[in-house]
Design a protein around this motif. Structure first.
Motif, PDB file in Angstrom:
ATOM      1  N   ASP A 748      26.163  35.364  38.272  1.00  0.00           N
ATOM      2  CA  ASP A 748      25.874  33.960  37.987  1.00  0.00           C
ATOM      3  C   ASP A 748      26.753  33.533  36.816  1.00  0.00           C
ATOM      4  O   ASP A 748      26.347  33.589  35.656  1.00  0.00           O
ATOM      5  CB  ASP A 748      24.397  33.775  37.664  1.00  0.00           C
ATOM      6  N   GLY A 749      27.964  33.105  37.114  1.00  0.00           N
ATOM      7  CA  GLY A 749      28.913  32.755  36.074  1.00  0.00           C
ATOM      8  C   GLY A 749      28.510  31.557  35.258  1.00  0.00           C
ATOM      9  O   GLY A 749      28.722  31.518  34.043  1.00  0.00           O
ATOM     10  N   ASP A 750      27.926  30.542  35.909  1.00  0.00           N
ATOM     11  CA  ASP A 750      27.507  29.353  35.161  1.00  0.00           C
ATOM     12  C   ASP A 750      26.402  29.692  34.177  1.00  0.00           C
ATOM     13  O   ASP A 750      26.387  29.200  33.042  1.00  0.00           O
ATOM     14  CB  ASP A 750      27.038  28.263  36.127  1.00  0.00           C
ATOM     15  N   PRO A 813      32.683  31.212  36.620  1.00  0.00           N
ATOM     16  CA  PRO A 813      32.019  29.921  36.426  1.00  0.00           C
ATOM     17  C   PRO A 813      32.619  28.862  37.354  1.00  0.00           C
ATOM     18  O   PRO A 813      33.829  28.865  37.624  1.00  0.00           O
ATOM     19  CB  PRO A 813      32.294  29.607  34.950  1.00  0.00           C
ATOM     20  N   SER A 814      31.791  27.955  37.828  1.00  0.00           N
ATOM     21  CA  SER A 814      32.234  26.987  38.835  1.00  0.00           C
ATOM     22  C   SER A 814      33.353  26.095  38.329  1.00  0.00           C
ATOM     23  O   SER A 814      34.158  25.601  39.133  1.00  0.00           O
ATOM     24  CB  SER A 814      31.042  26.123  39.282  1.00  0.00           C
ATOM     25  N   TYR A 815      33.458  25.897  37.017  1.00  0.00           N
ATOM     26  CA  TYR A 815      34.482  25.008  36.489  1.00  0.00           C
ATOM     27  C   TYR A 815      35.713  25.756  35.966  1.00  0.00           C
ATOM     28  O   TYR A 815      36.600  25.146  35.398  1.00  0.00           O
ATOM     29  CB  TYR A 815      33.906  24.087  35.407  1.00  0.00           C
ATOM     30  N   TRP A 816      35.759  27.065  36.157  1.00  0.00           N
ATOM     31  CA  TRP A 816      36.978  27.820  35.861  1.00  0.00           C
ATOM     32  C   TRP A 816      37.831  27.844  37.138  1.00  0.00           C
ATOM     33  O   TRP A 816      37.933  28.865  37.812  1.00  0.00           O
ATOM     34  CB  TRP A 816      36.650  29.236  35.409  1.00  0.00           C
ATOM     35  N   ARG A 817      38.453  26.751  37.444  1.00  0.00           N
ATOM     36  CA  ARG A 817      39.142  26.605  38.720  1.00  0.00           C
ATOM     37  C   ARG A 817      40.498  27.299  38.738  1.00  0.00           C
ATOM     38  O   ARG A 817      40.961  27.739  39.781  1.00  0.00           O
ATOM     39  CB  ARG A 817      39.327  25.111  39.044  1.00  0.00           C
ATOM     40  N   VAL A 818      41.114  27.389  37.589  1.00  0.00           N
ATOM     41  CA  VAL A 818      42.437  28.004  37.488  1.00  0.00           C
ATOM     42  C   VAL A 818      42.446  28.914  36.263  1.00  0.00           C
ATOM     43  O   VAL A 818      41.950  28.531  35.198  1.00  0.00           O
ATOM     44  CB  VAL A 818      43.553  26.944  37.363  1.00  0.00           C
ATOM     45  N   GLY A 819      43.007  30.090  36.415  1.00  0.00           N
ATOM     46  CA  GLY A 819      43.072  30.969  35.253  1.00  0.00           C
ATOM     47  C   GLY A 819      43.746  32.278  35.561  1.00  0.00           C
ATOM     48  O   GLY A 819      44.182  32.547  36.693  1.00  0.00           O
ATOM     49  N   MET A 820      43.828  33.113  34.545  1.00  0.00           N
ATOM     50  CA  MET A 820      44.418  34.436  34.704  1.00  0.00           C
ATOM     51  C   MET A 820      43.878  35.356  33.625  1.00  0.00           C
ATOM     52  O   MET A 820      43.523  34.938  32.525  1.00  0.00           O
ATOM     53  CB  MET A 820      45.947  34.365  34.631  1.00  0.00           C
ATOM     54  N   ILE A 821      43.805  36.627  33.969  1.00  0.00           N
ATOM     55  CA  ILE A 821      43.559  37.676  32.983  1.00  0.00           C
ATOM     56  C   ILE A 821      44.383  38.874  33.410  1.00  0.00           C
ATOM     57  O   ILE A 821      44.431  39.230  34.585  1.00  0.00           O
ATOM     58  CB  ILE A 821      42.064  38.012  32.843  1.00  0.00           C
ATOM     59  N   CYS A 822      45.077  39.472  32.464  1.00  0.00           N
ATOM     60  CA  CYS A 822      45.988  40.573  32.765  1.00  0.00           C
ATOM     61  C   CYS A 822      45.678  41.743  31.840  1.00  0.00           C
ATOM     62  O   CYS A 822      45.495  41.548  30.636  1.00  0.00           O
ATOM     63  CB  CYS A 822      47.440  40.147  32.575  1.00  0.00           C
TER      64      CYS A 822
END
Length: 903
Positions: A748-750, A813-822
């Protein structure tokens, strides 16, 4: 190397702020908390960054102020076990834990962390100041100050070296050539926060000393000489070497100290620097157990600890002398930064547009987050994530982080800035393994091993056990025995600690495989000889000599297998057939019963579920705490996995033994609404008006809920009940971080992000981006579990992993539409070299690399529904299993595998 006056360069991997909080010369309070920090896990500092009266409060991770309380477990503890069990079973709330005189037990306390010397830099003349900024450079662990006045632009920078174990400061002449005029002094202890009011401090003695020609300034202190204290003849010291280029330097006397603890012949010496082109300060702090008798301290003229510090700082000064004979600050910084930057840069995280905005200072970021009270601000969460990695690295290497990390300007830090092992430390280290760190794990292992003899003693004294471990709720770093307990906090019957505290070491092995752990100088290796072998009695003399000769511990054979076996022994010995539940789940007591019958289960008692009690009960002494059941199940699973990995002689019998015990542990219970109950006893009623979430152990830190849909649903309902009914004590940051980690594990990310917001949109963060204990600072306690825990929440939200399993974006989370983790590490010896998602474009991309020595098969899941997949550019054929979002990947050691998902 990030250098120069261009803010965009300096702050690209760091933070900055345009305000400062000066620490007063008298009656200091909490002003130090706004300061910026650096460290190497042993030495460090907090600097205020005040332009004309800056302070550096130096730190030494092992500084402990002694207590007059006895540091032994009371003899009456062992005799109370059967009485405790009988009264808990019969739910007698009137039973009292007593002392030897039969009176209610009074808790004693551990030693207290304290700062080293507080150095003050007074610069003159004061001008009309403008363009002020102070910053932290995350890549170099360097803090800096820059400002302009009518004499030009001034700058000073500092860092704590991981290579040389000193803190170094450089102050330079102004941009227009104005030279440095300054006085360097050490503040009185009585003027520091809590120095005049904290019990015991006034019984100390100290001196301020200046070296020949002002080449150094130092403080040396002798602790109070409490009977029975291992620090009765101990003390600490801090020394700052002073190098002035050009100009002159001379020793002066400031206003006489009014501090009665100051017993130096010269109370307040200082060093005045005039017309210098550059000033270099090299500082180190340390403590000693052998400073002689307190009554001799005033007359003593030389101190071995100061000689040691003077010699080491002199060596560093010589090491970086350039061809012109000047100290080369850049060379010293470069040597350290190469090591530190590699650690910090191992993981990168960003969220869409705006999260990479480096123009906003810390206060602007805090205001931007407060303006969005319903969602985390992308630039703020990224900056906090980086601050968390930075600060955690800075206090890693020699030990686990203290409650305050490794920083304090107070003589009375909250909870004495000790190590609290029933939530706080566990949250603080939750990101170290998946966060691709390398300094933290040996330090954490050193902390655990230092305390193992006390953990074994606890098990003997509380339960009469042999060859077993019972972790104490608290430790001050030096000791961890059962001294803090009473009826309100029955810490002597907290049972889950060994399983929980060994889990991060097991996860280290899951992520990185077997490792060689260097024997740290503080490891007390001789005391560990009885505890490093699997069998009772530990290592033989020959095995011990071999261990010393090789100079390291084998993670599997010397650490995990012996310690996990001892924690399994604890669960085996706490289970007695005399207390059990019958086939219908009813609690039974049958004195003299020798074994369970088919369908019967053990009752684990006494138990303590921090820091709660069942509804309608006054006592926190209980039975069958769900935390204990989950910890036992997880701990037994870990020891079975380690036996199967090491394959020592006779391991099959050990595996069979632990598997049999697993089948006889209590079952979890669900409440009428389906929620996982905090106590698996039909006789208790739930109490959800509490911030602790100990009973959600199967979701986090353990993994059971991920593979058991019914258990996961029960955990979700239990979390919902806590959110609904806990209203009276919901300000603690550790409670919110614990909830966020559980929510992330429950996908549940939100909800996970919502749990971060109370600290983010209130008063949880200081301008330094360090954190308080509470949303409203009600406990007035600097605290790092919130900050460090946030990094763990982000890691868990974006990648879930366990042996052979990796799930991408499990709690996005529903509003993390674009991102990255490396750079994250999965708990199956796989590096997530890159994970990028763009839900607007319907694409998720991941690059994985196995670090295992042999090929392995990994189950890769994507939590986001997908339509098509490609592996290394080739379409992956769909099967029924793959249609549910699962791919089976064959990974070769050191070979990148790129997977693309079309959504």
């Amino acid at each position: 190397m990030l250098r120069g006056s261009d803010n965009r360069i300096i702050y690209r991997k760091g933070c900055h702020v345009h305000t400062w909080t000066e620490i007063p010369l008298e009656n200091a309070g909490h002003e130090w908390r706004e300061g910026m920090v650096s460290g190497n896990g042993e030495n460090g500092y907090v600097t205020s960054g005040a332009p004309y009266s800056d302070t550096f409060i130096f730190q030494y991770m092992w500084n402990n102020f002694p207590s007059p309380d006895p540091r032994v477990i009371p003899d009456e503890l062992p005799s109370q076990l059967e009485e405790a069990r009988w009264n808990v079973f019969h739910r007698n709330d009137e039973w009292i834990i007593t002392d030897k005189d039969g009176k209610p037990r009074r808790r004693t306390f551990y030693y207290r962390y304290h700062p080293a010397h507080q150095l003050r830099l007074e610069l003159s003349p004061r001008g009309h100041l403008s363009d002020y900024v102070r910053w932290t450079n995350y890549e170099t662990a360097e803090t800096g100050v820059r400002y302009t006045d009518e004499h030009g632009e001034w700058q000073r920078t500092s860092f704590t070296s991981r290579v040389d174990n000193v803190s170094i400061t450089r102050i330079t002449a102004s941009s227009t050539g104005s030279r440095i005029q300054m006085i360097i002094s050490i503040d009185d202890i009585v003027s520091m926060s809590g120095g005049a009011t904290t019990p015991g401090v006034s019984e100390m003695q100290y001196k301020k000393l200046v070296g020949p020609d002002g080449d150094h300034i130092a403080l040396v202190a002798h602790y109070p000489s409490y009977p029975g204290s291992e620090l009765a003849n101990g003390g600490y010291a801090g020394l700052t070497r002073i190098i002035a280029v050009g100009g002159s330097k001379r020793i002066i006397r400031l206003k006489e100290s009014q501090d009665p603890m100051n017993v130096g012949a010269v109370h307040n010496p200082a060093v005045r620097i005039t017309d210098a082109e550059e000033v270099i300060l090299i500082t180190q702090a340390a403590r000693t157990f052998d400073m002689g008798r307190l009554e001799d301290f005033r007359q003593t003229s030389g101190y071995a600890i100061l000689d040691q510090l003077a010699g080491h700082t002199r060596e560093v000064a010589e090491r970086y002398r350039d061809e012109d004979g000047r100290f080369d600050y850049e060379a010293a910084l470069q040597a350290h930064a190469i090591v530190h930057a590699a650690e910090f840069g191992a993981v990168r995280f960003a969220l869409g547009e705006g999260s990479d905005d480096t123009s906003m200072d810390n206060l602007t970021l805090l205001q931007a987050q407060k303006a969005e009270p319903t969602r985390v601000h992308p630039a703020f969460i990224r900056k906090v994530y980086e601050q968390a990695r930075y600060a955690f690295i800075c206090c890693s290497g020699s030990s686990a982080p203290r409650l305050y990390g490794m920083w304090t300007g107070e003589w009375n830090p909250g909870w004495r800035s000790i190590y609290t092992l029933d939530a706080n430390v566990n949250l603080q280290v939750a990101a170290m393994n998946t966060g691709h760190m390398t300094f933290a794990q040996p330090g954490y292992i050193n902390f655990i091993l230092r305390n193992v003899p006390d953990f074994a003693h606890n098990a003997r004294m509380a339960y009469g056990m042999h060859d077993a471990l019972q972790v104490s709720v608290n430790s001050d770093g030096d000791r961890a025995m059962h001294v803090e307990y009473d009826n309100d906090y029955p810490f002597e019957y907290w049972n889950a600690g060994a399983s929980w505290c060994l889990l991060p070491i097991f996860e280290y092995w899951q992520c990185y495989g077997n490792q060689r752990i260097p024997i740290h100088e503080n490891m007390r290796i001789h005391d560990l000889q009885p505890y490093l072998g699997v069998q009772d009695g530990g290592l033989s003399d020959a095995e011990y000599r071999e261990l010393l000769e090789r100079g390291y511990l084998d993670l599997e054979r010397d650490i995990l297998l012996p310690l996990l076996t001892k924690q399994a022994n604890f669960w085996e010995q706490i289970c007695t057939p005399e207390y059990y539940t019958d086939v219908e789940g009813h609690a039974r007591h049958e004195p003299g019963k020798k074994q369970l019958n088919p369908g019967e289960r053990y009752i684990i008692l006494p138990a303590y579920s921090p820091e709660n009690h069942p509804a309608g009960c006054r006592s926190k002494l209980t039975a069958n705490a769900t935390m204990d059941i989950a910890a036992a199940r997880d701990g037994l699973a870990m020891v079975i996995a380690m036996e199967q990995a090491v394959k020592r002689e006779g391991y099959e019998a050990a595996v069979a033994r632990w598997e049999a015990l697993l089948q006889q542990l209590p079952r979890y219970l669900r409440d009428d609404d389906g929620a996982l109950r905090e106590w698996a006893m039909k006789e208790y009623r739930e109490n959800n008006d509490h911030r602790h979430l100990s009973h959600l152990y199967p979701a986090w830190p353990a993994y059971e809920a991920h593979e058991d849909a019914e258990l996961a649903a029960a955990c979700r309902k239990a979390l919902e009940n806590r959110n609904r009914f806990n209203t009276g004590d919901n300000t603690a940051g550790h409670g919110w971080i614990h909830k966020a980690l559980v929510a992330a594990r429950l996908k549940d990310g939100d909800e996970a992000m919502s749990c971060l917001l109370p600290m983010m949109v209130s008063e949880g963060f200081y301008s330094s981006l360090m954190t308080d204990h509470d949303t409203n600072r009600r406990m007035r306690s600097y605290c790092t579990d919130t900050l460090f825990g946030i990094a763990a929440v982000v890691n868990e939200a974006l990648v879930y992993s366990h042996t052979g399993v990796i799930e991408l974006l499990p709690a996005l989370p529903s509003y993390w539409r674009v991102g990255m983790i490396c750079g994250l590490m999965a708990r199956t010896r796989v590096e997530i070299r890159e994970l990028r998602w763009n839900l607007e474009q319907g694409l998720v991309e991941a690059t994985l690399r196995s670090i295992a020595p042999r090929p392995q098969t990994v189950r890769l899941e994507l939590a986001v529904p997908w339509q098509a997949a490609r592996k290394n550019g080739e379409a992956v054929g769909r099967t029924r299993q793959e249609s549910r979002g699962v791919l089976w990947l064959e990974l070769e050691p050191g070979v990148d595998v790129r997977v693309e998902f079309g959504l």
